[in-house]
Design an enzyme around this catalytic site. Structure first.
Site, PDB file in Angstrom:
ATOM      1  N   HIS A  64      49.987  44.387  34.466  1.00  0.00           N
ATOM      2  CA  HIS A  64      50.396  43.399  35.468  1.00  0.00           C
ATOM      3  C   HIS A  64      50.701  42.091  34.749  1.00  0.00           C
ATOM      4  O   HIS A  64      49.797  41.434  34.243  1.00  0.00           O
ATOM      5  CB  HIS A  64      49.270  43.208  36.489  1.00  0.00           C
ATOM      6  CG  HIS A  64      49.627  42.282  37.615  1.00  0.00           C
ATOM      7  ND1 HIS A  64      48.780  42.063  38.689  1.00  0.00           N
ATOM      8  CD2 HIS A  64      50.718  41.504  37.851  1.00  0.00           C
ATOM      9  CE1 HIS A  64      49.345  41.207  39.522  1.00  0.00           C
ATOM     10  NE2 HIS A  64      50.517  40.847  39.027  1.00  0.00           N
ATOM     11  N   ARG A  66      51.234  38.689  35.309  1.00  0.00           N
ATOM     12  CA  ARG A  66      51.067  37.697  36.367  1.00  0.00           C
ATOM     13  C   ARG A  66      51.826  36.421  36.024  1.00  0.00           C
ATOM     14  O   ARG A  66      52.057  36.104  34.864  1.00  0.00           O
ATOM     15  CB  ARG A  66      49.586  37.383  36.569  1.00  0.00           C
ATOM     16  CG  ARG A  66      48.758  38.548  37.083  1.00  0.00           C
ATOM     17  CD  ARG A  66      47.315  38.108  37.316  1.00  0.00           C
ATOM     18  NE  ARG A  66      47.258  37.111  38.371  1.00  0.00           N
ATOM     19  CZ  ARG A  66      46.901  37.362  39.640  1.00  0.00           C
ATOM     20  NH1 ARG A  66      46.577  38.595  40.003  1.00  0.00           N
ATOM     21  NH2 ARG A  66      46.860  36.403  40.522  1.00  0.00           N
ATOM     22  N   HIS A  71      46.079  37.415  31.783  1.00  0.00           N
ATOM     23  CA  HIS A  71      45.647  38.478  30.864  1.00  0.00           C
ATOM     24  C   HIS A  71      46.838  39.021  30.068  1.00  0.00           C
ATOM     25  O   HIS A  71      47.011  38.674  28.914  1.00  0.00           O
ATOM     26  CB  HIS A  71      44.864  39.576  31.578  1.00  0.00           C
ATOM     27  CG  HIS A  71      45.335  39.964  32.945  1.00  0.00           C
ATOM     28  ND1 HIS A  71      46.622  40.386  33.218  1.00  0.00           N
ATOM     29  CD2 HIS A  71      44.663  40.013  34.138  1.00  0.00           C
ATOM     30  CE1 HIS A  71      46.736  40.678  34.505  1.00  0.00           C
ATOM     31  NE2 HIS A  71      45.574  40.457  35.101  1.00  0.00           N
ATOM     32  N   GLU A  91      53.568  45.966  36.904  1.00  0.00           N
ATOM     33  CA  GLU A  91      53.257  45.284  38.162  1.00  0.00           C
ATOM     34  C   GLU A  91      53.685  43.829  38.037  1.00  0.00           C
ATOM     35  O   GLU A  91      53.435  43.180  37.018  1.00  0.00           O
ATOM     36  CB  GLU A  91      51.761  45.359  38.462  1.00  0.00           C
ATOM     37  CG  GLU A  91      51.262  46.762  38.742  1.00  0.00           C
ATOM     38  CD  GLU A  91      49.783  46.797  39.068  1.00  0.00           C
ATOM     39  OE1 GLU A  91      49.343  47.793  39.664  1.00  0.00           O
ATOM     40  OE2 GLU A  91      49.055  45.832  38.726  1.00  0.00           O
ATOM     41  N   HIS A 217      43.376  50.731  43.477  1.00  0.00           N
ATOM     42  CA  HIS A 217      42.625  49.487  43.629  1.00  0.00           C
ATOM     43  C   HIS A 217      41.169  49.793  43.965  1.00  0.00           C
ATOM     44  O   HIS A 217      40.858  50.351  45.010  1.00  0.00           O
ATOM     45  CB  HIS A 217      43.199  48.542  44.689  1.00  0.00           C
ATOM     46  CG  HIS A 217      42.756  47.114  44.465  1.00  0.00           C
ATOM     47  ND1 HIS A 217      43.301  46.308  43.487  1.00  0.00           N
ATOM     48  CD2 HIS A 217      41.791  46.374  45.042  1.00  0.00           C
ATOM     49  CE1 HIS A 217      42.701  45.128  43.498  1.00  0.00           C
ATOM     50  NE2 HIS A 217      41.774  45.144  44.434  1.00  0.00           N
TER      51      HIS A 217
END
Length: 264
Positions: A64, A66, A71, A91, A217
């Site tokens: 992911h 972001r 991260h 993602e 999730h």
């Protein structure tokens, strides 16, 4: 580490039947990057972790990127794009910046997710129904670049219908409420949430039989099996629990253990 983790056989050969079964397992390595970023150093490497996951039988790798880069970093995305042997699932939020990155990198999958800067992790599904025109155009641009598109949504009819209208290749059902109920010991709510997910899979396949249905999730060794047994689920994406187990048993063994938990 769960009780399950303590009793499982520990070689790829001993577990070959579980490794090849569906649903597939996509491993999210974001939290390898979280550990790295905590010290601002160059290790541990998310790429190295991803390659070990593939070696152990992971069917794909999820990362992911972001907007706040908390991260995974841009360099991680480019490194993995050139070295993974399975499928990258990127993602990201539906922003102009992320569209440009995705079209340069060309991952096999892009999964569009909602983002809030203050959240610890993704807190819910994407409101596809509430931004249908924007997302329909966004999905089309990704697909024009040769990228398959998944939408991370709550298990709700209106969101499933909207995802199909957008032309998505897949949906990923948010299993967070199901997972949280289990952690809280709320058996009744857990059962209700499991039925919601089962119903959502049936609905999705009824609307579009070619639509792939993934889920993820909050999934762990203790709760994954019930989701994995749902007919029509194509892939499960699991990160935090698997990386946590890897602290105790190593990342390859953690992948094998999760595959066994899915299919036991």
């Amino acid at each position: 580490m769960t009780a399950t983790a303590q009793i499982l056989p520990n070689t790829l050969e001993q577990n070959s039947d579980n490794i090849s079964k569906k649903p597939l397992l996509g491993v999210n390595v974001d939290h390898v990057a979280t550990l790295r970023q905590a010290r601002g150093v160059s290790y541990p490497s998310p790429l190295a972790a991803a390659l070990l996951c593939e070696k152990a039988g992971a069917d794909g790798i999820t990362i992911h990127l972001r907007e706040d880069r908390r991260h995974i970093q841009d360099a991680d995305v480019y490194e993995m794009a050139g070295q993974l042997t399975t499928r990258m699932n990127l993602e990201m939020a539906a922003t102009t910046e992320m569209l440009e990155i995705a079209c340069r990198v060309k991952p096999y999958w892009v999964c569009l997710v909602p983002e809030k800067r203050a959240e610890l992790t993704t807190e819910g599904g994407l409101d596809v129904a509430g931004q249908l025109d924007l997302l329909k155009d966004y999905v089309a641009k990704l697909q024009a670049a040769g990228i398959k598109v998944s939408l991370f949504i709550d298990p709700e009819d209106k969101q499933i219908n909207a995802a199909v209208t957008c032309g998505a290749d897949a949906i990923e059902l948010h299993t967070g409420s199901y997972a949280e109920a289990g952690l809280a010991g709320d058996i009744e709510k857990g059962s209700v949430e499991l039925e919601r997910i089962k119903t959502a899979v049936i609905t999705a396949k009824r609307i579009d039989s070619k639509l792939l249905v993934n889920a993820g999730h909050g999934l762990t060794h203790d709760n994954v099996n019930a989701i994995a047994q749902i007919d029509g689920i194509y892939e499960l994406n699991i990160g935090h629990a698997l990386i946590a187990d890897a602290l105790f048993v190593g990342i390859e063994q953690a992948v094998i253990m999760m595959k066994i938990a899915m299919h036991r």
